[in-house]
Design a protein around this motif. Structure first.
Motif, PDB file in Angstrom:
ATOM      1  N   HIS A   1       0.824  -1.204   0.000  1.00  0.00           N
ATOM      2  CA  HIS A   1       0.000   0.000   0.000  1.00  0.00           C
ATOM      3  C   HIS A   1       0.860   1.257   0.000  1.00  0.00           C
ATOM      4  O   HIS A   1       2.018   1.251   0.434  1.00  0.00           O
ATOM      5  N   TYR A   2       0.264   2.328  -0.482  1.00  0.00           N
ATOM      6  CA  TYR A   2       0.908   3.636  -0.468  1.00  0.00           C
ATOM      7  C   TYR A   2       0.179   4.553   0.507  1.00  0.00           C
ATOM      8  O   TYR A   2      -1.013   4.371   0.781  1.00  0.00           O
ATOM      9  N   ALA A   3       0.897   5.552   0.995  1.00  0.00           N
ATOM     10  CA  ALA A   3       0.292   6.587   1.829  1.00  0.00           C
ATOM     11  C   ALA A   3       0.489   7.927   1.131  1.00  0.00           C
ATOM     12  O   ALA A   3       1.598   8.272   0.726  1.00  0.00           O
ATOM     13  N   ALA A   4      -0.607   8.676   0.984  1.00  0.00           N
ATOM     14  CA  ALA A   4      -0.551   9.989   0.349  1.00  0.00           C
ATOM     15  C   ALA A   4      -1.121  11.027   1.314  1.00  0.00           C
ATOM     16  O   ALA A   4      -2.158  10.790   1.944  1.00  0.00           O
ATOM     17  N   LYS A   5      -0.445  12.155   1.432  1.00  0.00           N
ATOM     18  CA  LYS A   5      -0.900  13.202   2.353  1.00  0.00           C
ATOM     19  C   LYS A   5      -1.374  14.406   1.557  1.00  0.00           C
ATOM     20  O   LYS A   5      -0.727  14.828   0.603  1.00  0.00           O
ATOM     21  N   THR A   6      -2.507  14.954   1.963  1.00  0.00           N
ATOM     22  CA  THR A   6      -3.041  16.150   1.320  1.00  0.00           C
ATOM     23  C   THR A   6      -3.664  17.042   2.385  1.00  0.00           C
ATOM     24  O   THR A   6      -3.889  16.606   3.518  1.00  0.00           O
ATOM     25  N   ASP A   7      -3.927  18.285   2.033  1.00  0.00           N
ATOM     26  CA  ASP A   7      -4.628  19.157   2.978  1.00  0.00           C
ATOM     27  C   ASP A   7      -5.528  20.117   2.213  1.00  0.00           C
ATOM     28  O   ASP A   7      -5.514  20.170   0.979  1.00  0.00           O
ATOM     29  N   VAL A   8      -6.345  20.854   2.964  1.00  0.00           N
ATOM     30  CA  VAL A   8      -7.282  21.813   2.392  1.00  0.00           C
ATOM     31  C   VAL A   8      -6.654  23.194   2.484  1.00  0.00           C
ATOM     32  O   VAL A   8      -6.408  23.701   3.582  1.00  0.00           O
TER      33      VAL A   8
ATOM     34  N   LEU B   1     -16.609  16.858   8.295  1.00  0.00           N
ATOM     35  CA  LEU B   1     -17.237  15.542   8.428  1.00  0.00           C
ATOM     36  C   LEU B   1     -17.726  14.976   7.092  1.00  0.00           C
ATOM     37  O   LEU B   1     -17.565  13.777   6.843  1.00  0.00           O
ATOM     38  N   PRO B   2     -18.315  15.784   6.188  1.00  0.00           N
ATOM     39  CA  PRO B   2     -18.726  15.213   4.898  1.00  0.00           C
ATOM     40  C   PRO B   2     -17.561  14.626   4.101  1.00  0.00           C
ATOM     41  O   PRO B   2     -17.738  13.658   3.358  1.00  0.00           O
ATOM     42  N   VAL B   3     -16.360  15.208   4.241  1.00  0.00           N
ATOM     43  CA  VAL B   3     -15.189  14.651   3.556  1.00  0.00           C
ATOM     44  C   VAL B   3     -14.854  13.286   4.133  1.00  0.00           C
ATOM     45  O   VAL B   3     -14.593  12.324   3.396  1.00  0.00           O
ATOM     46  N   ASP B   4     -14.866  13.191   5.472  1.00  0.00           N
ATOM     47  CA  ASP B   4     -14.601  11.901   6.112  1.00  0.00           C
ATOM     48  C   ASP B   4     -15.639  10.862   5.696  1.00  0.00           C
ATOM     49  O   ASP B   4     -15.306   9.698   5.443  1.00  0.00           O
ATOM     50  N   GLU B   5     -16.901  11.286   5.630  1.00  0.00           N
ATOM     51  CA  GLU B   5     -17.971  10.364   5.232  1.00  0.00           C
ATOM     52  C   GLU B   5     -17.805   9.899   3.784  1.00  0.00           C
ATOM     53  O   GLU B   5     -18.000   8.724   3.469  1.00  0.00           O
ATOM     54  N   LEU B   6     -17.426  10.825   2.904  1.00  0.00           N
ATOM     55  CA  LEU B   6     -17.252  10.476   1.500  1.00  0.00           C
ATOM     56  C   LEU B   6     -16.119   9.468   1.320  1.00  0.00           C
ATOM     57  O   LEU B   6     -16.268   8.477   0.587  1.00  0.00           O
ATOM     58  N   LEU B   7     -15.000   9.710   1.984  1.00  0.00           N
ATOM     59  CA  LEU B   7     -13.882   8.777   1.883  1.00  0.00           C
ATOM     60  C   LEU B   7     -14.271   7.400   2.394  1.00  0.00           C
ATOM     61  O   LEU B   7     -13.902   6.369   1.802  1.00  0.00           O
ATOM     62  N   ARG B   8     -15.028   7.364   3.484  1.00  0.00           N
ATOM     63  CA  ARG B   8     -15.443   6.070   4.039  1.00  0.00           C
ATOM     64  C   ARG B   8     -16.373   5.344   3.080  1.00  0.00           C
ATOM     65  O   ARG B   8     -16.244   4.129   2.881  1.00  0.00           O
ATOM     66  N   ARG B   9     -17.325   6.063   2.480  1.00  0.00           N
ATOM     67  CA  ARG B   9     -18.251   5.430   1.530  1.00  0.00           C
ATOM     68  C   ARG B   9     -17.519   4.903   0.304  1.00  0.00           C
ATOM     69  O   ARG B   9     -17.914   3.884  -0.276  1.00  0.00           O
TER      70      ARG B   9
ATOM     71  N   ARG C   1      -9.381   4.287   3.080  1.00  0.00           N
ATOM     72  CA  ARG C   1      -8.996   4.363   4.491  1.00  0.00           C
ATOM     73  C   ARG C   1      -8.168   5.628   4.692  1.00  0.00           C
ATOM     74  O   ARG C   1      -7.222   5.892   3.946  1.00  0.00           O
ATOM     75  N   SER C   2      -8.524   6.386   5.696  1.00  0.00           N
ATOM     76  CA  SER C   2      -7.861   7.672   5.895  1.00  0.00           C
ATOM     77  C   SER C   2      -7.695   7.984   7.367  1.00  0.00           C
ATOM     78  O   SER C   2      -8.394   7.428   8.234  1.00  0.00           O
ATOM     79  N   LEU C   3      -6.764   8.873   7.646  1.00  0.00           N
ATOM     80  CA  LEU C   3      -6.558   9.435   8.968  1.00  0.00           C
ATOM     81  C   LEU C   3      -6.511  10.946   8.784  1.00  0.00           C
ATOM     82  O   LEU C   3      -6.019  11.442   7.773  1.00  0.00           O
ATOM     83  N   ARG C   4      -7.015  11.675   9.785  1.00  0.00           N
ATOM     84  CA  ARG C   4      -7.021  13.128   9.638  1.00  0.00           C
ATOM     85  C   ARG C   4      -6.605  13.814  10.930  1.00  0.00           C
ATOM     86  O   ARG C   4      -7.018  13.422  12.015  1.00  0.00           O
ATOM     87  N   ALA C   5      -5.788  14.845  10.787  1.00  0.00           N
ATOM     88  CA  ALA C   5      -5.438  15.747  11.877  1.00  0.00           C
ATOM     89  C   ALA C   5      -5.603  17.158  11.348  1.00  0.00           C
ATOM     90  O   ALA C   5      -4.953  17.549  10.371  1.00  0.00           O
TER      91      ALA C   5
ATOM     92  N   LEU D   1      -4.125   9.547   3.299  1.00  0.00           N
ATOM     93  CA  LEU D   1      -4.876   8.527   2.573  1.00  0.00           C
ATOM     94  C   LEU D   1      -4.017   7.272   2.449  1.00  0.00           C
ATOM     95  O   LEU D   1      -2.839   7.340   2.135  1.00  0.00           O
ATOM     96  N   ARG D   2      -4.653   6.100   2.651  1.00  0.00           N
ATOM     97  CA  ARG D   2      -3.946   4.834   2.531  1.00  0.00           C
ATOM     98  C   ARG D   2      -4.637   3.991   1.472  1.00  0.00           C
ATOM     99  O   ARG D   2      -5.827   3.707   1.593  1.00  0.00           O
ATOM    100  N   CYS D   3      -3.903   3.619   0.444  1.00  0.00           N
ATOM    101  CA  CYS D   3      -4.525   2.905  -0.667  1.00  0.00           C
ATOM    102  C   CYS D   3      -3.557   1.889  -1.276  1.00  0.00           C
ATOM    103  O   CYS D   3      -2.330   2.029  -1.154  1.00  0.00           O
TER     104      CYS D   3
END
Length: 233
Positions: free
Chosen positions: A137-144, A205-213, A217-221, A227-229
């Motif tokens: 798997h790869y891990a990718a980091k992004t922010d808003v 929260l909608p971003v977290d919900e969208l990723l889950r749907r 798999r993601s983690l957020r701070a 993002l883990r894919c």
């Protein structure tokens, strides 16, 4: 209607409403800030009607070599007022946030934030464990980008009402934030206050919900998302 699917109004938590917000009323007239002892605090005497003025200094801090981040330095009184308004909603808000979010998590027993350093370390350990168990798997980091100043108050208000059911309390907070924007000719919510982190968690929260749907798999701070894919074979 709120934009969060499945959010239901929740009753207020008994005994957790500070009384300081009783000073806040519609029609607040912001006072012009003055320097205070070199700390960025404002002179309370500049407000002819105590409890009805927003007294803050707006400053910037370096974000990277070419951009800055706008911050707000509150007077002591206004910091207490803003945090009282938000902390009165914190328990109900935090119950809606996924366990994959590690920043600004609320401890209802101590009526305070969970230790931010411990939460950050837990996030790092969770990411490391996943990559060890899934070496392909790869891990990718992004922010808003420009997140706090891009928060839309109407949307935030709807989300807070849906998550907490405390319409009157949320309206008091909205009055405060409207005054903040008007006084500084600014957008969004104050940056630099931990109280804003609670509001930011709900707004994302909608971003977290969208990723889950989508099965991501993601983690957020804060507004940084890991993002883990699966990688390509």
């Amino acid at each position: 209607m709120a934009r969060h699917a499945g959010l239901l109004p929740r009753p207020a938590v008994p005994g957790q409403r500070p009384t300081l917000v009783a000073e806040l009323r519609p029609g607040m007239t912001p006072a012009k800030p003055t320097n205070g002892l070199g700390t960025g605090s404002s002179n309370l005497l500049s407000c002819p009607r105590p409890g009805r003025c927003i007294q803050q200094d707006r400053v910037t801090s370096s974000k990277d070599p070419v951009s800055v981040r706008p911050l707000v330095r509150f007077s002591i009184r206004d910091r207490i007022l803003y945090e009282s308004l938000v902390f009165g909603l914190a328990h109900s808000v935090d119950k809606e946030i996924f366990p994959s979010v590690y920043s600004y998590r609320w401890n209802r027993l101590s009526f305070s934030f969970r230790d931010p350093i411990k939460m950050w370390l837990r996030m790092q350990k969770a990411a490391s464990r996943h990559l060890v168990k899934n070496p392909t798997h790869y891990a990718a980091k992004t922010d808003v980008t420009s997140f706090y100043e891009s928060i839309h108050l109407e949307t935030l208000t709807e989300d807070l009402e849906a998550a907490t059911g405390q319409v009157e309390w949320v309206n008091k907070l909205r009055i405060y934030l409207d005054s903040f924007q008007s006084f500084h000719s600014a957008w969004g919510i104050p940056q630099g206050s931990d109280a804003s982190g609670i509001l930011a968690n709900l707004y994302l929260l909608p971003v977290d919900e969208l990723l889950r749907r989508r099965g991501v798999r993601s983690l957020r701070a804060r507004n940084t998302i890991l993002l883990r894919c699966p990688g390509r074979a």
